[in-house]
Design an enzyme around this catalytic site. Structure first.
Site, PDB file in Angstrom:
ATOM      1  N   MET A   1     -16.118  -6.663 -25.808  1.00 21.91           N
ATOM      2  CA  MET A   1     -16.623  -5.284 -25.684  1.00 21.91           C
ATOM      3  C   MET A   1     -17.298  -4.822 -26.964  1.00 21.91           C
ATOM      4  O   MET A   1     -18.411  -4.325 -26.956  1.00 21.91           O
ATOM      5  CB  MET A   1     -15.463  -4.332 -25.340  1.00 21.91           C
ATOM      6  CG  MET A   1     -15.040  -4.349 -23.898  1.00 21.91           C
ATOM      7  SD  MET A   1     -16.409  -4.351 -22.728  1.00 21.91           S
ATOM      8  CE  MET A   1     -17.257  -2.845 -23.143  1.00 21.91           C
ATOM      9  N   VAL A   2     -16.599  -4.963 -28.093  1.00 22.08           N
ATOM     10  CA  VAL A   2     -17.177  -4.503 -29.364  1.00 22.08           C
ATOM     11  C   VAL A   2     -18.413  -5.332 -29.696  1.00 22.08           C
ATOM     12  O   VAL A   2     -19.467  -4.797 -30.067  1.00 22.08           O
ATOM     13  CB  VAL A   2     -16.139  -4.607 -30.508  1.00 22.08           C
ATOM     14  CG1 VAL A   2     -16.765  -4.202 -31.833  1.00 22.08           C
ATOM     15  CG2 VAL A   2     -14.912  -3.748 -30.210  1.00 22.08           C
TER      16      VAL A   2
ATOM     17  N   SER B   1     -14.536 -20.297 -27.499  1.00 24.12           N
ATOM     18  CA  SER B   1     -14.305 -20.971 -26.214  1.00 24.12           C
ATOM     19  C   SER B   1     -15.550 -21.646 -25.641  1.00 24.12           C
ATOM     20  O   SER B   1     -15.441 -22.367 -24.667  1.00 24.12           O
ATOM     21  CB  SER B   1     -13.793 -19.958 -25.186  1.00 24.12           C
ATOM     22  OG  SER B   1     -14.773 -18.953 -24.985  1.00 24.12           O
TER      23      SER B   1
ATOM     24  N   CYS C   1     -10.237   2.959 -33.917  1.00 22.29           N
ATOM     25  CA  CYS C   1     -11.262   3.766 -33.216  1.00 22.29           C
ATOM     26  C   CYS C   1     -10.947   5.258 -33.198  1.00 22.29           C
ATOM     27  O   CYS C   1     -11.816   6.092 -33.493  1.00 22.29           O
ATOM     28  CB  CYS C   1     -11.450   3.223 -31.807  1.00 22.29           C
ATOM     29  SG  CYS C   1      -9.925   2.701 -31.027  1.00 22.29           S
TER      30      CYS C   1
ATOM     31  N   GLN D   1      -7.134   7.869 -24.489  1.00 23.07           N
ATOM     32  CA  GLN D   1      -7.934   6.696 -24.859  1.00 23.07           C
ATOM     33  C   GLN D   1      -8.343   5.874 -23.635  1.00 23.07           C
ATOM     34  O   GLN D   1      -7.531   5.629 -22.737  1.00 23.07           O
ATOM     35  CB  GLN D   1      -7.147   5.841 -25.864  1.00 23.07           C
ATOM     36  CG  GLN D   1      -6.868   6.611 -27.138  1.00 23.07           C
ATOM     37  CD  GLN D   1      -6.150   5.820 -28.227  1.00 23.07           C
ATOM     38  OE1 GLN D   1      -5.265   6.347 -28.878  1.00 23.07           O
ATOM     39  NE2 GLN D   1      -6.524   4.578 -28.452  1.00 23.07           N
TER      40      GLN D   1
ATOM     41  N   GLY E   1     -10.960   0.513 -24.730  1.00 22.29           N
ATOM     42  CA  GLY E   1     -10.294   0.366 -26.030  1.00 22.29           C
ATOM     43  C   GLY E   1      -9.386  -0.850 -26.048  1.00 22.29           C
ATOM     44  O   GLY E   1      -9.043  -1.370 -27.113  1.00 22.29           O
TER      45      GLY E   1
ATOM     46  N   ARG F   1      -3.108   6.121 -23.121  1.00 25.61           N
ATOM     47  CA  ARG F   1      -4.213   5.447 -22.428  1.00 25.61           C
ATOM     48  C   ARG F   1      -4.460   6.176 -21.110  1.00 25.61           C
ATOM     49  O   ARG F   1      -3.504   6.432 -20.371  1.00 25.61           O
ATOM     50  CB  ARG F   1      -3.815   3.992 -22.144  1.00 25.61           C
ATOM     51  CG  ARG F   1      -4.908   3.170 -21.514  1.00 25.61           C
ATOM     52  CD  ARG F   1      -5.933   2.641 -22.491  1.00 25.61           C
ATOM     53  NE  ARG F   1      -5.369   1.701 -23.440  1.00 25.61           N
ATOM     54  CZ  ARG F   1      -5.931   1.416 -24.624  1.00 25.61           C
ATOM     55  NH1 ARG F   1      -7.059   2.010 -24.996  1.00 25.61           N
ATOM     56  NH2 ARG F   1      -5.368   0.553 -25.441  1.00 25.61           N
TER      57      ARG F   1
ATOM     58  N   HIS G   1     -13.000   7.658 -26.327  1.00 23.91           N
ATOM     59  CA  HIS G   1     -11.670   8.195 -26.575  1.00 23.91           C
ATOM     60  C   HIS G   1     -11.812   9.688 -26.835  1.00 23.91           C
ATOM     61  O   HIS G   1     -12.743  10.131 -27.512  1.00 23.91           O
ATOM     62  CB  HIS G   1     -11.043   7.554 -27.815  1.00 23.91           C
ATOM     63  CG  HIS G   1     -10.690   6.093 -27.630  1.00 23.91           C
ATOM     64  ND1 HIS G   1     -10.687   5.461 -26.414  1.00 23.91           N
ATOM     65  CD2 HIS G   1     -10.303   5.157 -28.541  1.00 23.91           C
ATOM     66  CE1 HIS G   1     -10.333   4.192 -26.572  1.00 23.91           C
ATOM     67  NE2 HIS G   1     -10.102   3.978 -27.854  1.00 23.91           N
TER      68      HIS G   1
ATOM     69  N   GLN H   1     -15.835   5.206 -28.517  1.00 21.11           N
ATOM     70  CA  GLN H   1     -15.059   4.402 -29.492  1.00 21.11           C
ATOM     71  C   GLN H   1     -15.666   3.027 -29.692  1.00 21.11           C
ATOM     72  O   GLN H   1     -15.356   2.354 -30.673  1.00 21.11           O
ATOM     73  CB  GLN H   1     -13.593   4.320 -29.053  1.00 21.11           C
ATOM     74  CG  GLN H   1     -13.187   3.094 -28.288  1.00 21.11           C
ATOM     75  CD  GLN H   1     -13.727   3.077 -26.856  1.00 21.11           C
ATOM     76  OE1 GLN H   1     -14.263   4.050 -26.356  1.00 21.11           O
ATOM     77  NE2 GLN H   1     -13.565   1.936 -26.189  1.00 21.11           N
TER      78      GLN H   1
END
Ligand code: NAP
Length: 367
Positions: A12-13, A38, A134, A161, A165, A264, A271, A347
């Site tokens: 994601m990031v 991988s 974040c 959040q 995240g 969450r 967030h 975030q």
């Protein structure tokens, strides 16, 4: 030409970081290489011309880079970073994971808030630059004006959040949960609200409901626990609030207390946090508003009005953008010199990818 290696670009990031590099054309003139834990040998992303992925578990291959950016995760950092440093690698390491944040020879980066500390770290020969947690980064982007003025005595931050995240797998699981509930609702087109509620509740409690990643239903529910337990009853996410905030603003010796409950919720991205802020002195609401509004180029003060709040202060409104809106700002009835406010921020941008991206640009300018 500097060589830059990117690890964890598929997550994601990492994907948001690549999106930002593309938008800003940051990597033109940079010799960029992509690594994977991988998929080594498979074709890499377009930004690297599709060249085969290098092996993120090979310290030798990593050590060929002048700068490494890792969005791979804490376990990876814990394993590979010490090996690289032990091998004598002296390049710069930029990381989204928390593993190195509290190390004495690292710098936690959020340059709109702490650029002088980053410059000092560079002068001191620091080579590990780590993005902050974040919610902490987003809190500081939203409340920078009050922190810079020295007006914050303590903050309580209660967070809301998003699923992203927790990473790509968790986002996919949240969608599966929504789909499962949607299917249950669609099977009874003529049901009353109470009947729908009953059948959804049945699905939420059924062992076959998809919840491998979160360990509990998140869609149509929430999870008031993020990360592992810490002594004293906090979760680690809650512990980071005070520890990392003070590290970022350089107040570890004289910390501003920060505490609250991290939750969450079922938003996909962004967030949100509700703040209760105890001020060190009497500050007129007008002054607080001006300080907050003028602190950096991304914070946006939203009038404390229903229409503005609905249109501009939600994950749905903010997702994918760099602005950090803060609204619902008002004086508290609980005590004098106390404010309430609510903020939302993406975030994956200011809470993760954007400080990393900007640190790379700072390094490319300097070295
Ligand atoms: P993530 O989405 O789980 O991705 C991490 C790695 O998991 C990827 O690089 C990929 O590595 C592998 N992976 C396995 N299955 C995947 C799938 N289905 N889709 C994409 N990648 C998959 O993790 P993340 O949320 O980006 O977080 C990375 C680090 O940043 C963590 O330390 C996290 O704590 C920190 N962080 C995250 C956020 C956030 O909002 N998510 C915010 C601040 C900091 P390979 O290609 O090598 O297999």
């Amino acid at each position: 030409m500097k060589t830059v290696g990117i690890i964890g670009w598929r997550g994601m990031v990492g994907s948001v970081l690549l999106e930002r590099f593309r938008q800003e054309n940051d990597l033109e003139g940079v010799d960029v290489h992509f690594f994977s834990t991988s998929q080594a040998g498979q074709p890499g992303p377009d930004l690297g011309g599709g060249a085969p992925l290098l092996d993120a578990n090979s310290a030798d291959q990593l050590a060929q880079m002048d700068i490494l950016i890792s969005c791979q995760g804490g376990d990876y950092t814990k394993e590979i970073h010490p090996q690289l440093r032990a091998s004598g690698w002296e390049g710069a390491w930029i990381d989204a994971a928390s593993s190195l944040r509290m190390m004495p020879d690292s710098c936690v980066i959020l340059d709109p808030v702490n650029r002088p500390l980053i410059d000092q770290a560079l002068q001191d020969g620091i080579r590990d630059f780590i993005g902050g947690n974040c919610t902490v980064s987003l809190m500081l982007m939203a409340l920078q004006g009050l922190f810079d003025a020295g007006y914050v005595q303590w903050v309580s931050s209660s967070t809301y959040q998003s699923a992203s995240g927790a990473g790509a797998r968790n986002m996919i699981e949240l969608c599966k949960q929504f789909q499962d509930l949607g299917n249950a609702a669609a099977a009874q087109p003529a049901a009353t609200a109470l009947e729908l509620d009953r059948s959804l509740q049945q699905r939420l409690q059924d062992p076959s409901f998809p919840q491998e990643a979160f360990g509990a239903p998140l869609a149509a529910s929430l999870i008031p626990w993020i990360d592992r337990a810490m002594p004293g009853g906090q979760t680690r996410e809650e512990w980071k609030g005070m520890a990392e905030c003070n590290r970022i603003i350089g107040r570890e010796e004289n910390p501003v207390p920060v505490d609250g409950t991290c939750v969450r919720v079922g938003s996909m991205r962004c967030h949100a946090q509700a703040f209760t802020i105890k001020l060190t002195r009497n500050v007129l609401l007008d002054e607080a508003e001006a300080l907050i509004r003028d602190a950096n180029d991304w914070v946006e003060l939203i009038p404390n009005e229903k229409e503005d709040t609905l249109q501009r202060l939600s994950p749905a409104a903010v997702s994918g953008g760099l602005t950090v809106p803060i609204g619902r700002l008002r004086s508290s009835l609980l005590e004098p010199n106390m404010l309430h406010a609510f903020s939302v921020g993406d975030q994956l941008l200011w809470g993760a990818a954007e400080p990393l991206r900007r640190m790379l640009l700072i390094l490319l300018e300097r070295i």
